[in-house]
Design a protein around this motif. Structure first.
Motif, PDB file in Angstrom:
ATOM      1  N   GLU A 191     -14.002  -4.456   9.659  1.00 14.09           N
ATOM      2  CA  GLU A 191     -12.619  -4.797  10.006  1.00 14.09           C
ATOM      3  C   GLU A 191     -11.688  -4.384   8.872  1.00 14.09           C
ATOM      4  O   GLU A 191     -11.982  -4.615   7.693  1.00 14.09           O
ATOM      5  N   TYR A 192     -10.556  -3.772   9.257  1.00 13.03           N
ATOM      6  CA  TYR A 192      -9.611  -3.236   8.290  1.00 13.03           C
ATOM      7  C   TYR A 192      -8.200  -3.754   8.596  1.00 13.03           C
ATOM      8  O   TYR A 192      -7.684  -3.506   9.692  1.00 13.03           O
ATOM      9  N   PRO A 193      -7.565  -4.459   7.662  1.00  8.84           N
ATOM     10  CA  PRO A 193      -6.180  -4.905   7.882  1.00  8.84           C
ATOM     11  C   PRO A 193      -5.224  -3.714   7.904  1.00  8.84           C
ATOM     12  O   PRO A 193      -5.373  -2.770   7.126  1.00  8.84           O
ATOM     13  N   VAL A 194      -4.231  -3.787   8.794  1.00  7.74           N
ATOM     14  CA  VAL A 194      -3.178  -2.771   8.860  1.00  7.74           C
ATOM     15  C   VAL A 194      -1.846  -3.494   8.696  1.00  7.74           C
ATOM     16  O   VAL A 194      -1.479  -4.344   9.520  1.00  7.74           O
ATOM     17  N   LEU A 195      -1.113  -3.182   7.637  1.00 13.66           N
ATOM     18  CA  LEU A 195       0.123  -3.882   7.316  1.00 13.66           C
ATOM     19  C   LEU A 195       1.277  -3.415   8.195  1.00 13.66           C
ATOM     20  O   LEU A 195       1.244  -2.314   8.756  1.00 13.66           O
ATOM     21  N   PRO A 196       2.320  -4.240   8.319  1.00 15.19           N
ATOM     22  CA  PRO A 196       3.461  -3.892   9.181  1.00 15.19           C
ATOM     23  C   PRO A 196       4.126  -2.575   8.777  1.00 15.19           C
ATOM     24  O   PRO A 196       4.290  -2.283   7.591  1.00 15.19           O
ATOM     25  N   GLN A 197       4.493  -1.795   9.801  1.00 19.58           N
ATOM     26  CA  GLN A 197       5.241  -0.545   9.606  1.00 19.58           C
ATOM     27  C   GLN A 197       4.506   0.436   8.695  1.00 19.58           C
ATOM     28  O   GLN A 197       5.120   1.169   7.925  1.00 19.58           O
ATOM     29  N   THR A 198       3.174   0.440   8.790  1.00 19.26           N
ATOM     30  CA  THR A 198       2.372   1.411   8.048  1.00 19.26           C
ATOM     31  C   THR A 198       1.362   2.063   8.986  1.00 19.26           C
ATOM     32  O   THR A 198       1.041   1.531  10.047  1.00 19.26           O
ATOM     33  N   THR A 199       0.871   3.223   8.558  1.00 24.14           N
ATOM     34  CA  THR A 199      -0.220   3.913   9.251  1.00 24.14           C
ATOM     35  C   THR A 199      -1.419   3.948   8.320  1.00 24.14           C
ATOM     36  O   THR A 199      -1.295   4.295   7.145  1.00 24.14           O
ATOM     37  N   ARG A 200      -2.584   3.566   8.853  1.00 26.81           N
ATOM     38  CA  ARG A 200      -3.789   3.539   8.024  1.00 26.81           C
ATOM     39  C   ARG A 200      -4.831   4.506   8.562  1.00 26.81           C
ATOM     40  O   ARG A 200      -5.228   4.427   9.729  1.00 26.81           O
ATOM     41  N   SER A 201      -5.274   5.422   7.700  1.00 27.34           N
ATOM     42  CA  SER A 201      -6.383   6.320   8.013  1.00 27.34           C
ATOM     43  C   SER A 201      -7.629   5.771   7.337  1.00 27.34           C
ATOM     44  O   SER A 201      -7.708   5.736   6.102  1.00 27.34           O
ATOM     45  N   VAL A 215       0.840  -1.191   0.000  1.00 25.71           N
ATOM     46  CA  VAL A 215       0.000   0.000   0.000  1.00 25.71           C
ATOM     47  C   VAL A 215       0.881   1.249   0.000  1.00 25.71           C
ATOM     48  O   VAL A 215       2.030   1.220   0.438  1.00 25.71           O
ATOM     49  N   ALA A 216       0.307   2.350  -0.496  1.00 30.20           N
ATOM     50  CA  ALA A 216       0.995   3.635  -0.514  1.00 30.20           C
ATOM     51  C   ALA A 216       0.225   4.633   0.332  1.00 30.20           C
ATOM     52  O   ALA A 216      -1.009   4.688   0.242  1.00 30.20           O
ATOM     53  N   ASN A 217       0.932   5.392   1.169  1.00 36.08           N
ATOM     54  CA  ASN A 217       0.393   6.432   2.047  1.00 36.08           C
ATOM     55  C   ASN A 217      -0.685   5.899   3.003  1.00 36.08           C
ATOM     56  O   ASN A 217      -1.087   4.733   2.923  1.00 36.08           O
ATOM     57  N   ASP A 218      -1.157   6.774   3.887  1.00 39.25           N
ATOM     58  CA  ASP A 218      -2.080   6.318   4.922  1.00 39.25           C
ATOM     59  C   ASP A 218      -3.503   6.105   4.415  1.00 39.25           C
ATOM     60  O   ASP A 218      -4.345   5.566   5.133  1.00 39.25           O
ATOM     61  N   PRO A 278      -3.681   0.815  -3.133  1.00 38.01           N
ATOM     62  CA  PRO A 278      -2.973  -0.436  -3.395  1.00 38.01           C
ATOM     63  C   PRO A 278      -1.813  -0.260  -4.378  1.00 38.01           C
ATOM     64  O   PRO A 278      -1.896   0.522  -5.329  1.00 38.01           O
ATOM     65  N   VAL A 279      -0.742  -0.985  -4.117  1.00 40.43           N
ATOM     66  CA  VAL A 279       0.441  -0.973  -4.981  1.00 40.43           C
ATOM     67  C   VAL A 279       0.730  -2.422  -5.377  1.00 40.43           C
ATOM     68  O   VAL A 279       0.918  -3.278  -4.513  1.00 40.43           O
ATOM     69  N   PHE A 280       0.767  -2.679  -6.671  1.00 40.93           N
ATOM     70  CA  PHE A 280       0.973  -4.037  -7.161  1.00 40.93           C
ATOM     71  C   PHE A 280       2.367  -4.218  -7.746  1.00 40.93           C
ATOM     72  O   PHE A 280       2.585  -5.043  -8.640  1.00 40.93           O
ATOM     73  N   THR A 281       3.293  -3.419  -7.248  1.00 36.53           N
ATOM     74  CA  THR A 281       4.709  -3.631  -7.490  1.00 36.53           C
ATOM     75  C   THR A 281       5.342  -3.899  -6.136  1.00 36.53           C
ATOM     76  O   THR A 281       4.701  -3.694  -5.088  1.00 36.53           O
ATOM     77  N   LYS A 282       6.595  -4.294  -6.113  1.00 42.82           N
ATOM     78  CA  LYS A 282       7.204  -4.676  -4.844  1.00 42.82           C
ATOM     79  C   LYS A 282       7.550  -3.439  -4.032  1.00 42.82           C
ATOM     80  O   LYS A 282       8.651  -2.883  -4.116  1.00 42.82           O
ATOM     81  N   GLY A 283       6.601  -3.002  -3.202  1.00 41.80           N
ATOM     82  CA  GLY A 283       6.782  -1.805  -2.407  1.00 41.80           C
ATOM     83  C   GLY A 283       7.449  -2.050  -1.076  1.00 41.80           C
ATOM     84  O   GLY A 283       7.756  -1.108  -0.352  1.00 41.80           O
TER      85      GLY A 283
END
Length: 304
Positions: free
Chosen positions: A230-240, A82-85, A89-94
């Motif tokens: 329910e909303y998944p939150v990926l490692p080392q990211t912030t989700r708004s 994912v990109a930004n809060d 979605p990002v479908f390249t190796k981010g």
């Protein structure tokens, strides 16, 4: 004088009516459900599992052709991040953790689906013995292919795709850690829908699920709207997480409660929201000024 006042009031009422129509425009305008000849539906939309390094997991996706046309479709795996809060979605190796797509094995990659047909797509996920503990992510896409009718000419070839997100947690030294950043609600909102934001930060190496409840009551305590997702939150990211009441009225004062729950964290906050078009205060002030002016002129006329 009365005629002036009455004319002014009528003008303001008409203006208020136009404001309410503008405020309701977003809700009143409904788009007819699309009935395309070609339609593809996938289930499940995600798969979540814990697994040991070096192990294998088999699964199956279901593709439904709920359109009117037959089509071919292909399946393939890609990275997912994912990109930004806002979590675009990002479908390249981010991230180094968006590598689960490399573990996907597809015994068949091209299929045909007739109208109304359900197609099963098997897959296997082979986790390397060297996989690091923590979360690993990817997506398996199913994408329709243009038909070879020979009549395409200058038309644009359209492809539709749907994807199943892989949330894989490799067992070992996983770190489950996160913080609730807060809940944000703007007090004065000028048009529907009512909006709010819940924000969470993942400080670990594996994803977690943030359970968010958004509840709205009127000032008498009567429930007007409530939703829990329910909303998944990926490692080392912030989700708004954007929240909204789709059918909120254009005018009213409401009490809003937002609750977040994940891991051992819980936060419930209370807010107040005034739904009121931007022009409404101006029109009310104009009404008071006109009324006061008419009253003053009437008083001077009586004294004269």
């Amino acid at each position: 004088m009365k005629r002036i006042f009455i004319s002014s009031v009528v003008a303001i009422i008409l203006a208020l009516a136009s404001v309410s129509q503008v405020a309701f425009a977003a809700d009143a305008q409904q788009v007819a459900p699309a009935t395309p000849d070609e339609s593809i539906t996938l289930s499940p939309v995600s798969t979540r599992f814990a697994i040991d390094a070096g192990q294998q997991r088999a699964g199956e996706m279901t593709i439904v052709n709920d359109g009117k046309s037959d089509y071919d479709f292909i399946v393939y795996a890609r990275p997912y991040w994912v990109a930004n809060d806002s979590y675009d979605p990002v479908f390249t190796k981010g991230s180094k953790q968006s590598d689960a797509y490399q573990w996907v094995r597809l015994p068949q990659t091209k299929f045909h689906a007739k109208s109304g047909e359900t197609v099963k797509v098997p897959y296997t996920i082979d986790v390397p013995a060297t996989a690091a503990p923590g979360g690993h992510y990817g997506v398996i896409f199913a994408e329709t292919q243009p038909s070879n009718t020979g009549e395409q000419g200058n038309s644009v070839e359209r492809k539709k795709r749907v994807g199943m997100i892989i949330y894989a947690s490799v067992n070992g030294q996983t770190i489950n850690k996160g913080e609730i950043v807060g809940n944000q609600v703007q007090f004065w909102q000028t048009q529907p829908p009512m909006k709010a934001t819940a924000t969470a930060r993942n400080e670990g190496n594996v994803d977690f699920v943030d359970k968010v409840t958004f509840a709205v009551k009127d000032m008498f305590g009567n429930p007007k709207y409530v939703i829990t997702k329910e909303y998944p939150v990926l490692p080392q990211t912030t989700r708004s997480i954007g929240l909204e009441w789709p059918q909120s009225p254009w005018f009213g004062l409401f009490k809003v409660e937002i609750q977040q729950q994940f891991l051992d964290k819980e936060l419930t906050s209370t807010h107040y929201v005034l739904m009121m078009p931007r022009l409404l205060p101006v029109l009310l002030i104009a009404l008071l000024v006109i009324g006061g002016g008419v009253a003053l002129l009437h008083r001077k006329k009586r004294k004269a």
